[in-house]
Design an enzyme around this catalytic site. Structure first.
Site, short mmCIF file in Angstrom:
data_model
loop_
_atom_site.label_atom_id
_atom_site.label_comp_id
_atom_site.label_asym_id
_atom_site.label_seq_id
_atom_site.Cartn_x
_atom_site.Cartn_y
_atom_site.Cartn_z
N ASP A 265 30.27 -2.18 44.41
CA ASP A 265 30.81 -0.75 44.46
C ASP A 265 29.91 0.18 45.53
O ASP A 265 28.76 0.66 44.77
CB ASP A 265 31.10 -0.20 43.12
CG ASP A 265 31.74 1.27 43.39
OD1 ASP A 265 31.92 1.67 44.25
OD2 ASP A 265 31.78 1.74 42.13
N LYS A 272 27.77 6.36 46.99
CA LYS A 272 26.68 6.26 45.70
C LYS A 272 25.27 6.69 46.18
O LYS A 272 24.91 6.47 47.34
CB LYS A 272 26.68 5.19 44.72
CG LYS A 272 27.65 4.98 44.24
CD LYS A 272 27.84 3.49 43.34
CE LYS A 272 29.05 3.20 42.45
NZ LYS A 272 29.15 4.36 41.43
N ASP A 283 29.68 -4.26 38.33
CA ASP A 283 30.68 -3.58 38.42
C ASP A 283 32.06 -4.42 38.19
O ASP A 283 33.26 -3.98 37.85
CB ASP A 283 30.94 -2.75 39.52
CG ASP A 283 31.64 -1.41 39.18
OD1 ASP A 283 31.74 -0.95 38.01
OD2 ASP A 283 32.18 -0.63 40.13
N ARG A 346 39.65 3.02 38.03
CA ARG A 346 40.88 3.62 37.40
C ARG A 346 42.01 3.21 38.39
O ARG A 346 43.02 3.08 37.70
CB ARG A 346 40.57 4.93 37.02
CG ARG A 346 40.48 5.99 38.10
CD ARG A 346 40.00 7.28 37.82
NE ARG A 346 38.50 7.20 37.47
CZ ARG A 346 37.61 8.06 37.17
NH1 ARG A 346 38.26 9.32 37.07
NH2 ARG A 346 36.38 7.99 36.87
#
Length: 498
Positions: A265, A272, A283, A346
């Site tokens: 990720d 990030k 992840d 999500r």
């Protein structure tokens, strides 16, 4: 990726044995030849307190004992597991490949359960990620492994066949957990979505009662998995959805278990920061844990239909990557406004949760390294659990206690549900007010919006505990913990009983 260890039961400790490792529980009992040494421990005021260690001699034999707390209390046996880790650590320091271990249990202990926990914990303790070590890079590295354990209990009249079966069960469960840990520990350049699907499928194909379906990028697009496609657009490595349908003839219920498998990720365009960015290979830990649960359910023939979904993507930056403000259509037709490309887990889970309606399950479980906010809630002490059914929370707490895992319940407030409603879409993928705080709650609220009607749902956020940063005495530090997999299996067993 099997941990090689055999555990055999003894009726009596051989006279020619020099060293015996002892796991000494509080309020211990003995009706065997171990009574003399136990009395010596008591005279030395060694009562089995967690963390204590004592070495004594008896009849030319050395006993190295570790306190384990109570094995009779209805808790997670954390002290017992820690003592097991100490035994294995001491044996490695002494370069021992074969050891004798005596367990001095508390009164009224469940010996079968203790034997199972012992075998599982030994197997987990012996795990070591050695995949990328080379002799040239690490010429002095020498992996010492305990390969054979002779196990004796300090009480008579144990049922050897039943206890032996408990030991076998513990070893097998430990091995499936260790394979999940191995997957999570692999570097991201060696475990892309395709490799994750391949390695898990390869292990599960050995079970005739599992039907495997693999959806590649073109099939995902055709069937309308908009969230999975949106997240995977920036990577040169295509996304996959693996569906493992374990359907025994005596199945009483249907449960869908979904794991987040983001093999790395970057955060996408909402990139990030550099700190701990290397840990983003973890992840995909939710997917690895779902594999372990699926493997165990099939291997032990748990009488419940378990549909395991592993959603595999890489969240990268590229010419075709999604942007903040992009709107996509999810599997169930809902439109989602992407406020932040780093809130990607999500999106892929929502597709899989909505798709679960195809199987008419009574329960959906998802497990994911979902939010950094989990650390703000529970540090590294416990994972987070949310549910739309309070009864399921109670069952999770019971299952996790037996697993030696801890979960903190997070209630999803109505305000959080309002905060993910969009203006140009049905939903936003984070708080639409851009206010700080409650990140974990808003992520869970988003997932809950995709749960099919009249379906129980349990959500595990393990972002703060997927990599073991807490010394619990038996799991290697800074390595995968496979956190939550044991709780899921225990929950499935409990559901199959009711």
């Amino acid at each position: 990726m099997k941990t090689r260890v055999t555990i055999d039961l003894l009726n009596k400790i051989p006279d020619n044995c020099d060293t015996i490792f002892n796991i000494f529980c509080e309020e211990s009992e003995s009706d065997t030849d171990s009574r003399k040494i136990i009395e010596k421990y008591r005279e030395a005021h060694f009562v089995g307190k967690v963390g204590d260690k004592k070495t004594l001699s008896q009849d030319n034999q050395t006993y190295i004992s570790f306190g384990a707390g109570s094995s009779a209390k209805n808790d997670n046996l954390s002290g017992f597991r820690k003592a097991i880790g100490k035994v294995i650590g001491e044996a490695k320091e002494q370069n021992l490949h074969e050891i004798i271990v005596e367990i001095t249990p508390s009164r009224n202990s469940d010996i079968n359960y203790i034997a199972y926990v012992f075998a599982e914990t030994v197997t987990l303790t012996l795990y070591s990620f050695e995949h990328i070590y080379s002799n040239q890079s690490f010429p002095q590295k020498k992996m010492i492994s305990v390969e054979n354990i002779k196990l004796k209990f300090s009480i008579k009249n144990i049922e050897h066949i039943i206890v032996s079966n408990s030991i076998i069960k513990g070893i097998h469960r430990g091995q499936s957990l260790n394979f999940a840990r191995y997957l999570s520990d692999l570097p991201a350049n060696q475990l892309r979505p395709k490799e994750l699907v391949h390695l898990t499928s390869e292990q599960l194909l050995k079970f005739k009662n599992i039907q495997t379906t693999l959806l590649d990028k073109s099939e995902l697009e055709k069937q309308g998995f908009g969230g999975i496609i949106a997240v995977g657009k920036g990577s040169i490595h295509d996304p996959y959805l693996a569906i493992f349908d374990y359907n025994p003839p005596n199945a009483k219920k249907t449960v869908v278990v979904i794991g987040k498998g983001v093999t790395f990720d970057t955060g996408g365009y909402s990139i990030k920061g550099k700190k701990h960015h290397n840990e983003m290979k973890y992840d995909m830990s939710g997917a690895a844990n779902v594999f372990s649960a699926a493997y165990t359910a099939a291997a032990e023939e748990i009488p419940i239909r378990v549909i395991s979904m592993i959603v595999c993507v890489e969240n990268a930056i590229g010419d075709h990557a999604q942007r903040p403000s992009d709107v996509y259509k999810a599997w169930n037709g809902k439109l989602v406004d992407v406020f932040n490309t780093d809130a990607e887990g999500r999106l892929i889970l929502a597709d899989a949760i909505a798709f679960s309606a195809s199987f008419s399950p009574s329960l959906i479980i998802d497990i994911a390294t979902l939010t950094g906010g989990a650390s703000q809630i529970a540090g590294n002490l416990a994972a987070i659990v949310c549910s739309n059914n309070e009864q399921m929370i109670r069952q999770v707490k019971e299952a996790s206690a037996l697993a030696g895992e801890k979960f903190v319940q997070l209630e999803i407030l109505p305000e959080a549900i309002d905060n993910i409603k969009g203006t140009v879409s049905d939903f936003t993928n984070m708080n639409n007010k851009w206010s700080e705080g409650a990140a974990t709650m808003h992520a869970a609220a988003f997932l809950q919006a995709f749960v099919p009607n009249n379906t129980d749902w349990v959500h595990f956020d393990i972002a703060n505990v997927s990599e073991n940063s807490k010394d619990n005495g038996y799991l290697a530090l800074n390595s995968s913990a496979a956190y939550g997999a044991r709780t899921i299996v225990n929950l499935l067993e409990k559901l199959a009983e009711n």
